[in-house]
Design a protein around this motif. Structure first.
Motif, PDB file in Angstrom:
ATOM      1  N   SER A 253       0.827  -1.205   0.000  1.00 45.41           N
ATOM      2  CA  SER A 253       0.000   0.000   0.000  1.00 45.41           C
ATOM      3  C   SER A 253       0.863   1.256   0.000  1.00 45.41           C
ATOM      4  O   SER A 253       0.644   2.184  -0.788  1.00 45.41           O
ATOM      5  CB  SER A 253      -0.923  -0.006   1.220  1.00 45.41           C
ATOM      6  N   ASP A 254       1.875   1.299   0.876  1.00 44.35           N
ATOM      7  CA  ASP A 254       2.732   2.483   0.991  1.00 44.35           C
ATOM      8  C   ASP A 254       3.611   2.683  -0.238  1.00 44.35           C
ATOM      9  O   ASP A 254       3.995   3.813  -0.553  1.00 44.35           O
ATOM     10  CB  ASP A 254       3.613   2.378   2.239  1.00 44.35           C
ATOM     11  N   SER A 255       3.946   1.593  -0.927  1.00 38.35           N
ATOM     12  CA  SER A 255       4.814   1.704  -2.103  1.00 38.35           C
ATOM     13  C   SER A 255       4.035   1.986  -3.385  1.00 38.35           C
ATOM     14  O   SER A 255       4.632   2.177  -4.443  1.00 38.35           O
ATOM     15  CB  SER A 255       5.623   0.417  -2.278  1.00 38.35           C
ATOM     16  N   GLY A 256       2.700   1.995  -3.299  1.00 36.92           N
ATOM     17  CA  GLY A 256       1.894   2.231  -4.492  1.00 36.92           C
ATOM     18  C   GLY A 256       1.757   1.015  -5.377  1.00 36.92           C
ATOM     19  O   GLY A 256       1.381   1.124  -6.550  1.00 36.92           O
ATOM     20  N   GLN A 397      -2.560   7.082 -10.856  1.00 32.96           N
ATOM     21  CA  GLN A 397      -2.429   7.751  -9.561  1.00 32.96           C
ATOM     22  C   GLN A 397      -3.254   9.034  -9.517  1.00 32.96           C
ATOM     23  O   GLN A 397      -3.887   9.341  -8.503  1.00 32.96           O
ATOM     24  CB  GLN A 397      -0.955   8.067  -9.277  1.00 32.96           C
ATOM     25  N   LYS A 410      -3.851   8.952   3.019  1.00 33.26           N
ATOM     26  CA  LYS A 410      -2.424   8.941   2.699  1.00 33.26           C
ATOM     27  C   LYS A 410      -2.240   8.793   1.198  1.00 33.26           C
ATOM     28  O   LYS A 410      -3.097   8.243   0.503  1.00 33.26           O
ATOM     29  CB  LYS A 410      -1.689   7.822   3.436  1.00 33.26           C
ATOM     30  N   SER A 412       0.869   7.752  -1.701  1.00 36.64           N
ATOM     31  CA  SER A 412       2.219   7.256  -1.943  1.00 36.64           C
ATOM     32  C   SER A 412       2.917   8.177  -2.939  1.00 36.64           C
ATOM     33  O   SER A 412       2.477   8.320  -4.075  1.00 36.64           O
ATOM     34  CB  SER A 412       2.171   5.828  -2.491  1.00 36.64           C
ATOM     35  N   SER A 415       5.472   5.952  -5.538  1.00 39.89           N
ATOM     36  CA  SER A 415       4.879   4.865  -6.330  1.00 39.89           C
ATOM     37  C   SER A 415       5.466   4.740  -7.729  1.00 39.89           C
ATOM     38  O   SER A 415       5.506   3.647  -8.295  1.00 39.89           O
ATOM     39  CB  SER A 415       3.366   5.061  -6.428  1.00 39.89           C
ATOM     40  N   SER A 468      10.915   0.168  -0.938  1.00 46.03           N
ATOM     41  CA  SER A 468      10.370   1.495  -1.229  1.00 46.03           C
ATOM     42  C   SER A 468       9.470   1.994  -0.098  1.00 46.03           C
ATOM     43  O   SER A 468       9.452   3.193   0.204  1.00 46.03           O
ATOM     44  CB  SER A 468       9.590   1.472  -2.552  1.00 46.03           C
ATOM     45  N   SER A 469       8.742   1.090   0.555  1.00 47.16           N
ATOM     46  CA  SER A 469       7.861   1.515   1.645  1.00 47.16           C
ATOM     47  C   SER A 469       8.633   1.843   2.920  1.00 47.16           C
ATOM     48  O   SER A 469       8.117   2.531   3.803  1.00 47.16           O
ATOM     49  CB  SER A 469       6.827   0.426   1.947  1.00 47.16           C
ATOM     50  N   ALA A 474       8.118   7.848   1.905  1.00 50.39           N
ATOM     51  CA  ALA A 474       7.382   7.065   0.906  1.00 50.39           C
ATOM     52  C   ALA A 474       5.922   7.489   0.796  1.00 50.39           C
ATOM     53  O   ALA A 474       5.339   7.489  -0.292  1.00 50.39           O
ATOM     54  CB  ALA A 474       7.468   5.578   1.237  1.00 50.39           C
ATOM     55  N   THR A 475       5.320   7.842   1.920  1.00 53.95           N
ATOM     56  CA  THR A 475       3.918   8.258   1.908  1.00 53.95           C
ATOM     57  C   THR A 475       3.755   9.581   2.634  1.00 53.95           C
ATOM     58  O   THR A 475       4.547   9.927   3.517  1.00 53.95           O
ATOM     59  CB  THR A 475       3.012   7.212   2.600  1.00 53.95           C
TER      60      THR A 475
END
Length: 483
Positions: A253-256, A397, A410, A412, A415, A468-469, A474-475
């Motif tokens: 989720s956080d990394s898109g 996005q 939130k 990302s 992403s 990435s997260s 990241a977010t």
């Protein structure tokens, strides 16, 4: 005003959505009728309409009424049948029409009710309704072990029937809307000793077939890959993410990359393309091949569980294939609108499902913005394929940004990077996963051998998501805009 004549189906879809939304927000037929009168005055008296005819505006008004009436009818049917039983201890007979969902020590499912009586009464009364049954679960795993009822089981239980309440605060959890999206108009908690279940005797044949195939796929993938990789593979193939930990889901989720684990148009294309190639090699006529692919996609929807993103992708693909059969060029916006209308006819509550909103928002974002973004960023330093991935990611996005802001608070910001890194692997992973699922039914050894290769690719995607997260930036957390 002339735009409503260029793509009338899009106008019909917008008006149907408007009708459903008006009925939901107002919960008043008077408000809906008043809005209908205002829309009629605006559409039928416009100078642009006089010159082009009133057929399209009249159909637009009809779709507005269709959306509103369908919502009111569905809402009344959903809740009206349980009037007089709220807050009463009741005994209910029915059939389980959903796969039991196990969360910790609780299990819940949707039950189609056949008869009901209050505790202490002797005679049952017929009742045609749907409710959510919750009970305690003491099984050893999350794969149904120890569960004494399943999809299609006849079931009798006793518990207190409660009417679901709405959101207590603006933006809070709306239990009534949650149940409505599942078609349920009430909920009952029953202790295990008050529940008796029979062998599977009900349910839809195609749903049972889909569940059988789904369980076989999960079994084969689970035997061929490590747990986390198997969970990701099942998510990409059939939308089943039960094998993934909450930490991994949060990382995606956080990394898109959360869209990777939701069945979408790309997944459908990855699965349909090899079948189309096979049918072409077998020299099957194009029209017959398209019908075979349509049948395959509908079976796939049964396996994937009729999630909104699955239904959207499959319905759009079927519309495009049918258009090719009758030698008609399909307009992408009209295709999106027709698929949306079909889904809202099935259930008007889908409009308020987050998965439905994200799926259509991402699709519209890609359709409307992808081409222009790709042209704008393409240059000698950025290869075409890389530019296409960047454009598709940015377009999607932008499309889902308002929805993620409202529902998840939130966004990302990283992403783009993980999507560029993961994109080349996703198609290969999906095709290899499909081969594993098919060949594993013949020989588990073949699936395990393919799993050695796929494990490397899946591990790479998992690493990209976790890396990435893990970055602090990241977010970006945001507050839902006040109403």
């Amino acid at each position: 005003m002339g735009i409503i004549y260029r793509r009338p189906v899009v106008s019909f879809c917008i008006m149907m959505i408007t009708g459903i939304t008006a009925a939901f927000l107002s919960d008043s037929t008077a408000v809906v009728i008043g809005l209908f009168i205002l829309l009629s005055a605006w559409l039928l008296t416009s100078p642009a309409v006089r010159g082009k005819g009133r057929v399209v505006p009249c159909l637009m008004l009809a779709f507005f009424l269709l959306g509103a009436v369908e919502f009111f009818a569905a809402d009344h049917k959903r809740t009206g049948c349980f009037a007089g039983y709220h807050d009463e201890v009741v005994v209910i007979r029915g059939v389980v029409i959903s796969v039991p969902e196990i969360k910790g020590e609780k299990v819940s499912c949707i039950v189609r009710t056949d008869s009901i009586k209050k505790a202490g009464e002797t005679n049952f009364a017929g009742i045609d309704g749907t409710l959510m049954l919750s009970t305690l679960f003491s099984g050893k795993d999350n794969n149904g072990g120890g569960l004494f009822f399943d999809y299609g089981s006849g079931i009798t239980f006793e518990g207190r029937l409660t009417k679901p309440g709405g959101a207590r605060n603006p933006g809070g959890f709306d239990h009534d809307l949650y149940l409505a999206q599942k078609g349920a108009g009430a909920s009952v908690f029953a202790y295990p000793h008050t529940i008796s279940a029979e062998e599977r005797s009900g349910g839809n044949f195609f749903v049972r077939l889909g569940l059988f195939i789904k369980n076989r796929i999960i079994y084969v993938i689970g035997k061929s890959l490590p747990r986390q990789q198997a969970g990701l593979m099942n998510g990409m193939l059939i939308g089943c993410r039960e094998g993934l930990s909450d930490e991994v889901k949060e990382a995606f989720s956080d990394s898109g990359l959360l869209h990777v684990m939701a069945v979408s148009g790309a997944n459908v294309a990855f699965l349909a393309a090899p079948l189309s190639l096979l049918l072409k090699l077998l020299k099957i006529r194009k029209s017959a091949a398209n019908l075979i692919i349509i049948a395959f996609l509908n079976l796939f929807a049964c396996v994937a569980g009729f999630e909104p993103s699955v239904l959207r992708a499959v319905s759009m693909a079927c519309i495009l294939l049918l258009a090719a059969i009758i030698h008609r060029e399909a307009d992408v916006y009209s295709t999106i609108a027709v698929s949306c209308i079909i889904m809202l006819i099935i259930s008007p509550y889908m409009l308020f499902n987050i998965g439905f909103q994200l799926s259509y928002a991402a699709t519209l974002g890609i359709v409307m913005l992808y081409g222009n973004i790709s042209k704008a960023i393409r240059c000698r330093f950025i290869p075409k394929k890389t530019a296409d991935v960047i454009a598709a990611t940015l377009a999607a996005q932008i499309g889902v940004f308002p929805i993620t802001l409202i529902h998840f608070n939130k966004v990302s910001v990283i992403s783009l990077v993980p999507n560029i890194l993961a994109a080349p692997l996703l198609g290969i992973i999906t095709v290899l996963g499909a081969l594993m699922a098919v060949l594993g039914q013949i020989s588990l050894t073949l699936s395990v051998l393919l799993g050695y290769v796929n494990n490397i690719l899946l591990s790479a995607v998992l690493y990209i998501a976790k890396w990435s997260s893990s970055l602090s930036w990241a977010t970006v957390r945001m507050v839902t805009p006040p109403l």
